[in-house]
Structure formats: structure tokens, C-alpha cells
Design a protein around this motif. Sequence first.
Motif, PDB file in Angstrom:
ATOM      1  N   LEU A  49       0.828  -1.207   0.000  1.00  0.00           N
ATOM      2  CA  LEU A  49       0.000   0.000   0.000  1.00  0.00           C
ATOM      3  C   LEU A  49       0.858   1.250   0.000  1.00  0.00           C
ATOM      4  CD1 LEU A  49      -2.793  -1.047   2.538  1.00  0.00           C
ATOM      5  CD2 LEU A  49      -3.081  -0.601   0.093  1.00  0.00           C
ATOM      6  N   ASP A  50       2.039   1.142   0.544  1.00  0.00           N
ATOM      7  CA  ASP A  50       2.957   2.274   0.636  1.00  0.00           C
ATOM      8  C   ASP A  50       3.787   2.446  -0.638  1.00  0.00           C
ATOM      9  OD1 ASP A  50       4.381   4.396   1.727  1.00  0.00           O
ATOM     10  OD2 ASP A  50       5.800   3.113   2.770  1.00  0.00           O
ATOM     11  N   LYS A  51       4.325   1.348  -1.159  1.00  0.00           N
ATOM     12  CA  LYS A  51       5.272   1.418  -2.280  1.00  0.00           C
ATOM     13  C   LYS A  51       4.758   0.776  -3.568  1.00  0.00           C
ATOM     14  CE  LYS A  51       8.495   3.066   0.501  1.00  0.00           C
ATOM     15  NZ  LYS A  51       8.916   4.481   0.426  1.00  0.00           N
ATOM     16  N   GLY A  52       3.662   0.012  -3.487  1.00  0.00           N
ATOM     17  CA  GLY A  52       3.167  -0.708  -4.652  1.00  0.00           C
ATOM     18  C   GLY A  52       3.570  -2.171  -4.618  1.00  0.00           C
ATOM     19  N   MET A  53       2.776  -3.027  -5.259  1.00  0.00           N
ATOM     20  CA  MET A  53       3.086  -4.462  -5.320  1.00  0.00           C
ATOM     21  C   MET A  53       4.254  -4.735  -6.258  1.00  0.00           C
ATOM     22  SD  MET A  53      -0.775  -6.124  -5.576  1.00  0.00           S
ATOM     23  CE  MET A  53      -1.377  -4.938  -6.794  1.00  0.00           C
ATOM     24  N   TYR A  54       4.275  -4.024  -7.380  1.00  0.00           N
ATOM     25  CA  TYR A  54       5.283  -4.275  -8.420  1.00  0.00           C
ATOM     26  C   TYR A  54       6.444  -3.311  -8.242  1.00  0.00           C
ATOM     27  CZ  TYR A  54       7.296  -4.459 -13.147  1.00  0.00           C
ATOM     28  OH  TYR A  54       8.146  -4.571 -14.217  1.00  0.00           O
ATOM     29  N   ALA A  55       7.654  -3.867  -8.192  1.00  0.00           N
ATOM     30  CA  ALA A  55       8.842  -3.020  -8.061  1.00  0.00           C
ATOM     31  C   ALA A  55       9.359  -2.632  -9.444  1.00  0.00           C
ATOM     32  CB  ALA A  55       9.923  -3.736  -7.264  1.00  0.00           C
ATOM     33  N   ASP A  56       9.891  -3.586 -10.175  1.00  0.00           N
ATOM     34  CA  ASP A  56      10.352  -3.387 -11.550  1.00  0.00           C
ATOM     35  C   ASP A  56      10.636  -4.757 -12.147  1.00  0.00           C
ATOM     36  OD1 ASP A  56      13.090  -4.169 -10.819  1.00  0.00           O
ATOM     37  OD2 ASP A  56      13.202  -2.197  -9.869  1.00  0.00           O
ATOM     38  N   SER A  57      11.039  -4.774 -13.413  1.00  0.00           N
ATOM     39  CA  SER A  57      11.197  -6.050 -14.112  1.00  0.00           C
ATOM     40  C   SER A  57      12.380  -6.870 -13.603  1.00  0.00           C
ATOM     41  CB  SER A  57      11.350  -5.804 -15.619  1.00  0.00           C
ATOM     42  OG  SER A  57      12.489  -4.990 -15.871  1.00  0.00           O
ATOM     43  N   THR A  58      13.352  -6.221 -12.948  1.00  0.00           N
ATOM     44  CA  THR A  58      14.500  -6.969 -12.437  1.00  0.00           C
ATOM     45  C   THR A  58      14.300  -7.434 -10.996  1.00  0.00           C
ATOM     46  OG1 THR A  58      15.610  -4.928 -11.733  1.00  0.00           O
ATOM     47  CG2 THR A  58      16.115  -5.744 -13.935  1.00  0.00           C
ATOM     48  N   THR A  59      13.328  -6.867 -10.310  1.00  0.00           N
ATOM     49  CA  THR A  59      13.057  -7.247  -8.915  1.00  0.00           C
ATOM     50  C   THR A  59      11.773  -8.049  -8.790  1.00  0.00           C
ATOM     51  OG1 THR A  59      14.158  -5.238  -8.145  1.00  0.00           O
ATOM     52  CG2 THR A  59      12.696  -6.342  -6.578  1.00  0.00           C
ATOM     53  N   GLY A  60      10.780  -7.693  -9.583  1.00  0.00           N
ATOM     54  CA  GLY A  60       9.490  -8.373  -9.501  1.00  0.00           C
ATOM     55  C   GLY A  60       8.623  -7.750  -8.426  1.00  0.00           C
ATOM     56  N   ILE A  61       8.086  -8.594  -7.556  1.00  0.00           N
ATOM     57  CA  ILE A  61       7.193  -8.122  -6.500  1.00  0.00           C
ATOM     58  C   ILE A  61       8.006  -7.392  -5.424  1.00  0.00           C
ATOM     59  CG2 ILE A  61       5.565  -8.819  -4.712  1.00  0.00           C
ATOM     60  CD1 ILE A  61       4.510  -9.027  -7.585  1.00  0.00           C
ATOM     61  N   GLN A  62       7.486  -6.262  -4.987  1.00  0.00           N
ATOM     62  CA  GLN A  62       8.151  -5.450  -3.963  1.00  0.00           C
ATOM     63  C   GLN A  62       8.276  -6.234  -2.653  1.00  0.00           C
ATOM     64  OE1 GLN A  62      10.237  -3.136  -2.542  1.00  0.00           O
ATOM     65  NE2 GLN A  62       9.197  -1.629  -3.833  1.00  0.00           N
ATOM     66  N   SER A  63       9.489  -6.323  -2.130  1.00  0.00           N
ATOM     67  CA  SER A  63       9.714  -7.088  -0.897  1.00  0.00           C
ATOM     68  C   SER A  63      10.760  -6.429   0.003  1.00  0.00           C
ATOM     69  CB  SER A  63      10.172  -8.513  -1.237  1.00  0.00           C
ATOM     70  OG  SER A  63      11.418  -8.485  -1.933  1.00  0.00           O
ATOM     71  N   ASN A  64      11.065  -5.173  -0.248  1.00  0.00           N
ATOM     72  CA  ASN A  64      12.159  -4.500   0.452  1.00  0.00           C
ATOM     73  C   ASN A  64      11.632  -3.640   1.602  1.00  0.00           C
ATOM     74  OD1 ASN A  64      14.494  -3.261   1.264  1.00  0.00           O
ATOM     75  ND2 ASN A  64      14.931  -2.280  -0.693  1.00  0.00           N
ATOM     76  N   PHE A  65      11.995  -3.987   2.826  1.00  0.00           N
ATOM     77  CA  PHE A  65      11.534  -3.276   4.019  1.00  0.00           C
ATOM     78  C   PHE A  65      12.570  -2.281   4.543  1.00  0.00           C
ATOM     79  CE2 PHE A  65       8.824  -6.960   3.838  1.00  0.00           C
ATOM     80  CZ  PHE A  65       7.601  -6.493   4.291  1.00  0.00           C
ATOM     81  N   TRP A  66      13.569  -1.949   3.733  1.00  0.00           N
ATOM     82  CA  TRP A  66      14.667  -1.102   4.201  1.00  0.00           C
ATOM     83  C   TRP A  66      14.167   0.249   4.707  1.00  0.00           C
ATOM     84  CZ3 TRP A  66      19.823  -2.136   4.799  1.00  0.00           C
ATOM     85  CH2 TRP A  66      20.659  -1.039   5.050  1.00  0.00           C
TER      86      TRP A  66
END
Length: 595
Positions: free
Chosen positions: A184-201
Motif C-alpha cells: 500500500l505504501d510502495k506498490g506491489m510491483y517493483a520493476d522487471s528486475t526485482t518483480g514483486i516489492q519485498s524491500n523493508f529497508w
Amino acid sequence: MLDYFRPENPVSLFMKKSNIYIQSFLRCRKYSCYLLALFLLVGCKNKEMQAETLENHTTIPVSESGFEQDLRVVLDAYISSLEPVRDEKNKYLSWEQPVKDFYGLRQHQPMWVSKDVLSAKGREMLALVANAGLFGLHRDLYQYDHLQWLADSLRAIQPEVDYQLSKRLETGLTKAFLQMALHLDKGMYADSTTGIQSNFWEGEAVYLTLLNEASKDSIHQVLSTLEPTHPLYLKFMAALRGFVSNNNISSSPIHIHSPKLDSLAAVADAKKALVYHHYLADTLLSDDAAFLEALRRFQSDNHLNPDGVIGNNTIKALERDNSYKFKVLAINADRWRRKETPVSDYYVWVNLPAFTAKIISGDTLMMQKKVIIGKSSKKHQTPELESAINQVVLWPTWTVPQSIIKHEMKSFKGYQVTRKNGYLQVVQPPGNKNALGAVKMLFPNKYSVYMHDTPTKSLFEKEVRAFSHGCVRCQDPLEIAAYLLERDSLQMPHDSLVALKERKVETKTFRLKKPVPVIFRYFTADAGFDGQLNFYADIYHKDQEMIDFIFEGKKPVSTKKAPKTSTIKSTTDNFAPFEKDSSKKESITDPAAAW
């Protein structure tokens, strides 16, 4: 002889005794460290053995507090074994770290589960995951089916409990909360090289704070604080929630035969599709007049030419089932979250796939005009941007870009040609044949694009209006310019601007005292000011990649070693968005016709 009995030097004696004390201390400290390490190792082993014993059989807890105490032991052992991925160089942090931090602060007290399977908060959270579609999220990304299976399995053995299943359900719901917060904060999709957003940094501290608040307040309201606040986003999400609430979004494939191969079958298919889309009552399937009226209404609502003809774009629009529509809605909600959009009280809004420019004041649509945008080839696409219109130029000149001079111009007749720094500089003087027409509106941006008039008015009647080299051509641009100038206290109403234009072909620049924000965005679905959902052609081919990653389980392919990501594959239809190819290279005699 006397020297033998002489007392030893006091300083030397002190040093010898000190060395003895230090060596003794070091030996003791060494053994103490060994003992401490042994103690901790035995403690960990005991903790693991105790947790393993609890997990290896089912039992009936005496009380809720007894269940909680035993589950704390199990959670402690499990969470201690998690190994977060922390990449300082790439600023990446995996989900395991916020989970460890959350339960560490709670002394491993469970939040979601109880001896009766789920606590009140647990039931609320599982229901929220089940209805993730109301947020425009794909629930498979949060392992909903698995979480529901765990809950059902625990209910099936009541009043016994299985601590291993309870552990997995507890931590699974925590992970689901954290991932939903991230998306909800950053979006589900990150980019084509990362795929699904999973970064909690970046967001770990914020999400942990919200997770603690969720233990006391409504989880839905807590998560909603992460959403964008732009009024257009709020309108869109209200319409999205209405769509999800009122429709079955499971896959229902629709196929329309080609009218060229079988016109009768195409009409029959179209009638069934119109019934599915709630444009035609099934009792009127044999009524040709009702069918044509419904088809024209459907075409109009989908921004197609309402001619009653079953053409390619109409077929593709009819073939969109609710499952595909939801995917399009979800990826457009994601676009809002991935790219922050500034909130202004008064601004110009251009949605590229909609081929429209709107002037918006507060929550009111002041003006809407058709636009022509860049071609679908990558080098000519109109970019997404935020800027502010600061100049209006009447009767502008046009300096022809070098790419057009080199590759597209066949004649310089009517142009002013000079050589500058080894390059030809070609300028088209102002006038009715000028590529920019009678007016242009300028705003600072790195792409050198702007909004302007055009001598080729007929293109505004096309369904798909992607013909320019990147700039935005406006229908009735003098009306837009006059509105901006008059509101800027320059006392230049539309009639006065038209009169000034007609009086003399002379370049005149008006500088706005207060630049007007202008925003270009790419949304293939939005909500109008009437609250109705609109779907548009994916003219720049951006939708399918997002759909593949979010809904089809596509995984990134990269030469770099990517951080851990988690994607859950789901089975859905693979439907190409409808569009008209306007990217074919044309031979241009007059470059003004393509600008």
C-alpha cells in the motif's frame, strides 16, 4: 652472602604479584566465557527441545494463558532461527527482520491466534487478507489460501491444538500485514528486475508502529493511512471498491467470433457479452434494435466510436471479463502508489491513455479537452512528469528537432534554415501552417515537451490519438490558454485572446505570475467525476508486464544476484489489452503533420 638475604625491590615484587593476579583473572574470565557460552548453548538447546516437544503432538490447553505460554516458547525458537537478508550496499531488508523485531518487543506474545484458533484480531486480519481486492491488492501475494487452510485445519481438531500450525498461522498473518503495508505504501510491483516489492529497508519502523497500533485499532483504518491522499486516487478507489463488492471477479472467459469469418456467430457472441456486462437484458437477446442500442452505449462508455459495428477494438473491449478488469484496476491502483503525485488545489491533469487534458480546481472539473499524445514507439512516447505551466506563447515559431531534420524532412520549403555549430537549424515561422498552431504552453521539464495547438484538427476525431513525437497537442488550446491567463489576473478572456490572435500573426509571450501545476500520468483505468470507472487502451504496452508479475507469478530475470523475493503463482487468463497500432513509421513530407 648478604645479597642473598637482601629484601626484593618493592616495585619488582608488586609487578610479579600483579602478573599473577592478571593471569588468574584471565584464566577465570576465559573459563567464565566458556561457561557462559555453554550455558547459552544448553539454554538454546533446551528451548529448541521444549519447542520441538510441543510441536510434535497435539494437546488440549488447560487455559488461554497456558496456551499462550506454550506458544511463546514455540515462537521464540522459530523466530530465533529466522535469518534476515540485510544488504547495506543495495539498501535491502527482507521481511524476517521486522518479524523478529516485532515479536522481540512483545516477548513473543502471539497477536492473532488463540486456543480457539483465532483471536478477534486474528479473525479481523484473515478477513482483511481475504478481501485484499478492496485495496486493489492481489490476495495470493499474502498466501491467503494457505492461511485459510491453516485456520481450517486447526478448527478441525478442536478442542486440541497443534502448536506447529498455530505458529505458522500466527507468523503468516504478521507477514501478511507487513507485506500489505509495504504494497500500500510502495506498490506491489517493483520493476522487471526485482518483480514483486519485498524491500523493508525504508519502511520497517513505520510498519512496525502501525502493526502495534493495529492491535488496538481497526486494521483496515491503520493500513489505509499508507494510501495516497490525492482526490483523484480517492475517487478511483471508491469506484474500485464498488466494482469488487458488486461483481464476481473470478475468471469468466468471453470469446467473440470474427465478423469477417462468421457474422451471425459474432452478433450472437456480442449479445451474450453485453448481457454479461449488464448492457442488455437476456430477455432482449432477439431484439435487434435493443442490441444495437446496447452496443452503441457500450462503445460510448468504453471510449470507442459508437457506430454499432463489431470492430477489433469493440471485440477486445467486450472480451474483458471481470477478472481481467480487476487486474487492470489493481495495477492502476499500484501506479498511484509507486509514483507519488503532488496534491494541488488547481492544476492541469493529462491522463495519456485517456487522450484528455483536464483543468481541475479543488474537487471540480473546470474544463476537459481531447489531446493527441506521442506515438507508441518508445522514442516518441509522451513521458510522465510533474511541472508547472509558466508561459503561454501566441503564434509561436517551431525549431525542428535534429532527429526530424535528419530522418524525416524531405523539403525545407517554407522554413528558415541556418547552419550553427556544424548543425542545420531549421525554424518554421509562425502562421496557420506552423506545426505548433496558434499557441503553445510551456513548462520546465527534462524531456523538452510542451502542450500546443495543431493545424491537423481532424485527428481529434480518432479513437486512438497517438500521433505526435512526444508533445501534447490540444483540442481548443486557446480556451485552455485563456482560462489559465484569466485566472492568473492577466485579464485575457477567451474572446480577447482570439481577437489578439486574429489581429496579427506575431509571436507574443505571456508569463504567468503564478505557474499552474501540470501533471502527465499513465492510467489505463480511472474514475470520472461522476464516480464511474473508465477503461482505456494500453497504448504504450505497459499493463501486461505488471499483470504477469502480480497475477501470473512471473519471476524476474537478471544478471545480478537479486535479493530474496516472494511471488505466488496464480492461474488467470492472459488477455491482450485492446489498442490500435499507431507506431508504424510514416514517410513525412511535411514534418508539421507529425509533430
